[in-house]
Enzyme design. Sequence first.
Site, PDB file in Angstrom:
ATOM      1  N   GLU A  38      38.807  75.358   1.688  1.00  0.00           N
ATOM      2  CA  GLU A  38      38.783  76.728   2.233  1.00  0.00           C
ATOM      3  C   GLU A  38      37.397  77.360   2.071  1.00  0.00           C
ATOM      4  OE1 GLU A  38      42.081  78.892   0.488  1.00  0.00           O
ATOM      5  OE2 GLU A  38      43.464  78.030   1.928  1.00  0.00           O
TER       6      GLU A  38
ATOM      7  N   GLU B  97      47.344  72.084   3.971  1.00  0.00           N
ATOM      8  CA  GLU B  97      48.126  72.995   3.131  1.00  0.00           C
ATOM      9  C   GLU B  97      49.041  73.809   4.011  1.00  0.00           C
ATOM     10  OE1 GLU B  97      46.211  75.603   0.279  1.00  0.00           O
ATOM     11  OE2 GLU B  97      44.663  74.103  -0.102  1.00  0.00           O
TER      12      GLU B  97
HETATM   13  C1  BGP Z   1      45.003  78.307  -0.895  1.00  0.00           C
HETATM   14  C2  BGP Z   1      44.354  77.420  -1.905  1.00  0.00           C
HETATM   15  C3  BGP Z   1      45.253  76.717  -2.837  1.00  0.00           C
HETATM   16  C4  BGP Z   1      46.591  77.377  -3.077  1.00  0.00           C
HETATM   17  C5  BGP Z   1      47.181  78.109  -1.896  1.00  0.00           C
HETATM   18  C6  BGP Z   1      48.334  79.033  -2.213  1.00  0.00           C
HETATM   19  O1  BGP Z   1      44.184  79.427  -0.724  1.00  0.00           O
HETATM   20  O2  BGP Z   1      43.546  76.431  -1.291  1.00  0.00           O
HETATM   21  O3  BGP Z   1      44.543  76.379  -3.984  1.00  0.00           O
HETATM   22  O4  BGP Z   1      46.712  77.981  -4.271  1.00  0.00           O
HETATM   23  O5  BGP Z   1      46.232  78.854  -1.196  1.00  0.00           O
HETATM   24  O6  BGP Z   1      47.859  80.226  -2.752  1.00  0.00           O
HETATM   25  P1  BGP Z   1      48.419  80.911  -4.061  1.00  0.00           P
HETATM   26  O7  BGP Z   1      48.375  79.838  -5.107  1.00  0.00           O
HETATM   27  O8  BGP Z   1      47.503  82.011  -4.356  1.00  0.00           O
HETATM   28  O9  BGP Z   1      49.791  81.344  -3.746  1.00  0.00           O
END
Ligand code: BGP
Length: 472
Positions: free
Chosen positions: A176, A369
């Site tokens: 990201e 993701e």
């Molecule tokens: C993205 C990241 C991840 C992950 C996901 C979910 O931004 O790449 O590392 O954590 O989001 O977000 P969160 O964990 O804040 O719910």
Amino acid sequence: MTDFLWGGASAANQVEGAYLTDGRGLSNIDLLPHGEDRLAIASGRMPYQEAGPDAFYPSHEAIDFYNHYKEDVALMAELGLNAYRFSIAWSRIYPTGLENEPNEAGLAFYEQLIDELLNYGIEPIVTICHFDVPKGLMDAFGSWRSREMIAQYEKYAVTLFERFKSKVKYWISFNEINMILHKPFTGAGLTIADDENRMQVIYQAAHYEMVASALITKRLHAIDPQAKLGAMLAAGDYYPYSANPEDVRVAQRANQENNFFLDIQGRGEYPRWTEHYFASEGIVLDRSEADFNLLKEYTCDFISFSYYASRASKADTTGVDTNTGNAAGGVVNPYLKRSEWGWMIDPLGLRIVMNSIWDRYQKPLMLVENGLGAKDLVTVDGKIHDDYRIAYLQEHLDVIEETMAEDGIPLLGYTMWSVIDLVSSSSGQMSKRYGFIYVDRDDAGQGSMRRLKKDSFHWFKTYLEEKGLKAK
Ligand code: BGP
């Protein structure tokens, strides 16, 4: 269709724990406490403290994947996955970042993990830097503020390429990369003082990251010509809140800012709007002719992206709910459902963003993701009935199928976030659970670390079997 990569995803700092084991050094995320200071530090607005005994740092133990990886990989194989996206902790390989020689114990850990995966026929997809900067490099150079970071990152990446060539085909340079706009400490280890030109610091750091990414693409192609290097974006189109041209324009602008990274990594050129924008904001960047040539010649091989939901933009936000819960900002879209954490849920938005990215860059895509953070309840007989997660995933998978079949967009794979419960990046909570596999650990760091299969685990296993997509 069996070549399609069906996997789960994770990140080192959210699963591994063992934060000082076998020579590992401290990294930026180790300094993010659970609690009220987390967001201020993550956004680079509050200086981090040395990790002290008074605060709880969830990444220090996380879910102890470092010591459970065999059990966890076996569960992934049982699930039927043929891919696993994970990241390597930079500070396990170069503890301060500055060493001349890598830490063998760190390399050995990832070698064992990769071999374990390959034994099960699971393709490793490796993120070189997932919200991860050794503290030594933050202290020495102010992290990605400095051009010096390019050489440090190159040294680290080349060490990985040399060690894991022929075993790892898919590499992702920065998770990201656009997170640097919203949470520069999380994304790139940056802390920015109130009296500094914030966007100057951010765009300079982004430039160095993108040059570093192009440089390692060049190095990877020479070291392992079969391997591919992917860019990675937190994706999701910004919709205009209404057909009012004012709303359409702010949405367009937000999309341009988001596309900035892929424009450079995918097309090799700075978008034109940046010229006027940089001048008007007093942003003067250190960019050389050699940088521009590298960016032009070594664009990414594929585009990976995360997708949780679309975003919405409104020119006049008076009286409108802006509490979207997500770092990407925008306003609440009244047409969409929301998660327990307030994140929008928009399966159709996935088709929209896949089309947007493909139309603009024509590079193969990989969705690395996608998932739902939710509270899970364990019943007395050790079951977790996460039908809400199944519904979320099913809806998104249906959309992917349609998008591939009807729009002809090439997608290399899908790695669900996250194959196993882990520490939430934004909140530091364990209770914001994403996994097919439940981990017995709570927000205060208590629990047995026992792994349990959720209903979604059994559902996804059947899904893969029915689709004939089981690991080859
Ligand atoms: C993205 C990241 C991840 C992950 C996901 C979910 O931004 O790449 O590392 O954590 O989001 O977000 P969160 O964990 O804040 O719910």
